[in-house]
Design an enzyme around this catalytic site. Structure first.
Site, PDB file in Angstrom:
ATOM      1  N   GLY A  16      76.118  29.800 -56.667  1.00 11.90           N
ATOM      2  CA  GLY A  16      75.522  30.394 -57.855  1.00 11.90           C
ATOM      3  C   GLY A  16      76.215  31.677 -58.259  1.00 11.90           C
ATOM      4  O   GLY A  16      77.384  31.910 -57.941  1.00 11.90           O
ATOM      5  N   THR A  47      81.111  25.971 -56.400  1.00 10.30           N
ATOM      6  CA  THR A  47      81.207  26.261 -54.975  1.00 10.30           C
ATOM      7  C   THR A  47      80.722  25.056 -54.169  1.00 10.30           C
ATOM      8  O   THR A  47      79.783  24.380 -54.558  1.00 10.30           O
ATOM      9  CB  THR A  47      80.338  27.479 -54.644  1.00 10.30           C
ATOM     10  OG1 THR A  47      80.866  28.620 -55.310  1.00 10.30           O
ATOM     11  CG2 THR A  47      80.286  27.749 -53.152  1.00 10.30           C
ATOM     12  N   GLY A  77      82.657  37.145 -54.423  1.00 10.02           N
ATOM     13  CA  GLY A  77      81.248  36.802 -54.563  1.00 10.02           C
ATOM     14  C   GLY A  77      80.560  36.647 -53.223  1.00 10.02           C
ATOM     15  O   GLY A  77      80.991  37.192 -52.204  1.00 10.02           O
ATOM     16  N   ASP A  78      79.502  35.860 -53.209  1.00  6.39           N
ATOM     17  CA  ASP A  78      78.697  35.729 -51.991  1.00  6.39           C
ATOM     18  C   ASP A  78      79.239  34.706 -51.003  1.00  6.39           C
ATOM     19  O   ASP A  78      78.944  34.783 -49.807  1.00  6.39           O
ATOM     20  CB  ASP A  78      77.264  35.336 -52.360  1.00  6.39           C
ATOM     21  CG  ASP A  78      77.208  33.939 -52.983  1.00  6.39           C
ATOM     22  OD1 ASP A  78      77.863  33.736 -54.020  1.00  6.39           O
ATOM     23  OD2 ASP A  78      76.510  33.061 -52.442  1.00  6.39           O
ATOM     24  N   GLY A 102      77.223  34.911 -57.739  1.00  3.34           N
ATOM     25  CA  GLY A 102      77.382  35.617 -56.475  1.00  3.34           C
ATOM     26  C   GLY A 102      76.858  37.028 -56.429  1.00  3.34           C
ATOM     27  O   GLY A 102      76.350  37.475 -55.391  1.00  3.34           O
TER      28      GLY A 102
END
Length: 340
Positions: free
Chosen positions: A248, A196, A226-227, A250
């Site tokens: 990372g 990411t 994900g995040d 997520g």
């Protein structure tokens, strides 16, 4: 007596103005990341290191040029992220990982610390630079978050060109998916590095911004998100506290609400210090079983990292002359706080 007063006034006029009375120079700060994870030093050949360092420096230079010229934090964040979305070295845009079905699905988010306006997209497949679409959601729609075909239809209405899947696909990412399926591996077995990308910035006007872009996890299924595109988890900016971008695993960053958690703690208890707060939140992620890292900048001009892995592709630059890129832990050489 009159002569004494006159002499005193003349002496005062001739004295140099104290440095404290000088107007402080405008300060700016920028930090970027290109993914965190379990990086193998043995596999980091000089050629590979040089390639990553050059890509990080190019992104850093693009964002720094905007800030040094007096541009906005929002523009600097976009300028820094676009080169990383276009580079096959990172898991964002070109070079994004493949889903289980063999497609590249892209997520991105961006936030302006001035008014906390935000935009995000998830699961788009035809937009070359998702960070630009996320910002268009922020500025040209009544919404914050769009996904899939709806986001792509919005992109077409706003004049975004349709980018074919060939642009995003790379042999290394396809091989990772094939190996995952053939050897019945988990995404973590083939994604030792979460690629990411993200950027956070403070501009000369004192405004903060943050942005994050990703292709997700290799072999992701069922529309997994994900995040990275979630405001408050992977991205957050608030002029009162800080700007954060995360990378990372997520699922854990979502559960902790990492980006907002860091900003909220810093706003409520600034005396604790940005570095300690970021480290504490990343320790919470680790305690739950997750790993990764964050970058952040503060209104004071700090440009900081925190990660609980052995490495994170990262860089930072400030108006005080800091300019560095790093990969493994402990490689920083410069001060992180501008001294104005």
């Amino acid at each position: 007596m009159k002569n004494a007063i006159t002499l005193a006034l003349v002496a005062l006029a001739l004295c140099p103005v104290p440095a404290l009375a000088e107007e402080a120079e405008p300060k700016w700060s920028l930090a970027i990341h290109g993914g965190a994870g379990t990086l193998d030093r043995a596999e980091m050949t000089p050629e590979k290191r040089a390639a990553y360092e050059a890509a990080l420096q190019a992104a850093l230079d693009a964002g720094r040029a905007v800030l040094a010229a007096g541009g906005s934090a929002m523009d600097a964040v976009k300028a820094a992220i676009i080169p990383m979305e276009d580079s096959p070295l990172f898991n964002a845009g070109r070079g994004a990982v493949f889903t289980w079905e063999g497609e590249n699905e892209l997520d991105a988010s961006i936030m302006d610390g001035r008014d906390r306006s935000a935009g995000a997209v998830a699961g788009v497949k035809t937009v070359k630079n998702p960070i630009l679409l996320a910002d268009t959601v922020r500025t040209a729609s009544p919404h914050v978050f769009m996904m899939g075909k709806g986001a792509e239809a919005f992109a077409a209405e706003k004049g975004f060109a349709v980018t074919p899947p060939e642009w995003f696909a790379t042999p290394a990412r396809r091989e990772a998916l094939e190996r995952m399926k053939a050897e019945k591996l988990s995404a973590l077995d083939v994604d030792l590095k979460f690629g990411t990308v993200g950027a956070v910035a403070l501009d000369q006007s004192g405004n903060l911004a943050a942005g994050t872009s990703t292709g997700g996890m290799t072999g992701k299924r069922w529309g997994r998100i994900g995040d990275a595109p979630v405001i408050g988890a992977g991205t957050y900016a608030d002029n009162r506290a800080c700007a954060v971008s995360a990378t990372g695993w997520g699922e854990y960053f979502l559960r902790v609400g990492v980006a907002h958690e860091i900003c909220a703690k810093l706003r409520m208890a600034p005396a604790a210090g940005a570095q300690k707060i970021a480290d504490d939140v990343m320790a919470e992620v680790a305690a739950l079983g997750g790993d990764g890292g964050v970058i952040l900048v503060t209104p004071a001009g700090e440009a900081l990292y925190s990660f609980n892995t052995n490495g994170m592709y990262r860089g930072r630059a400030t108006s005080a002359g800091v300019n560095e890129v790093a990969i493994f832990g402990g490689e920083e050489k410069a001060s992180t706080t501008p001294d104005h």
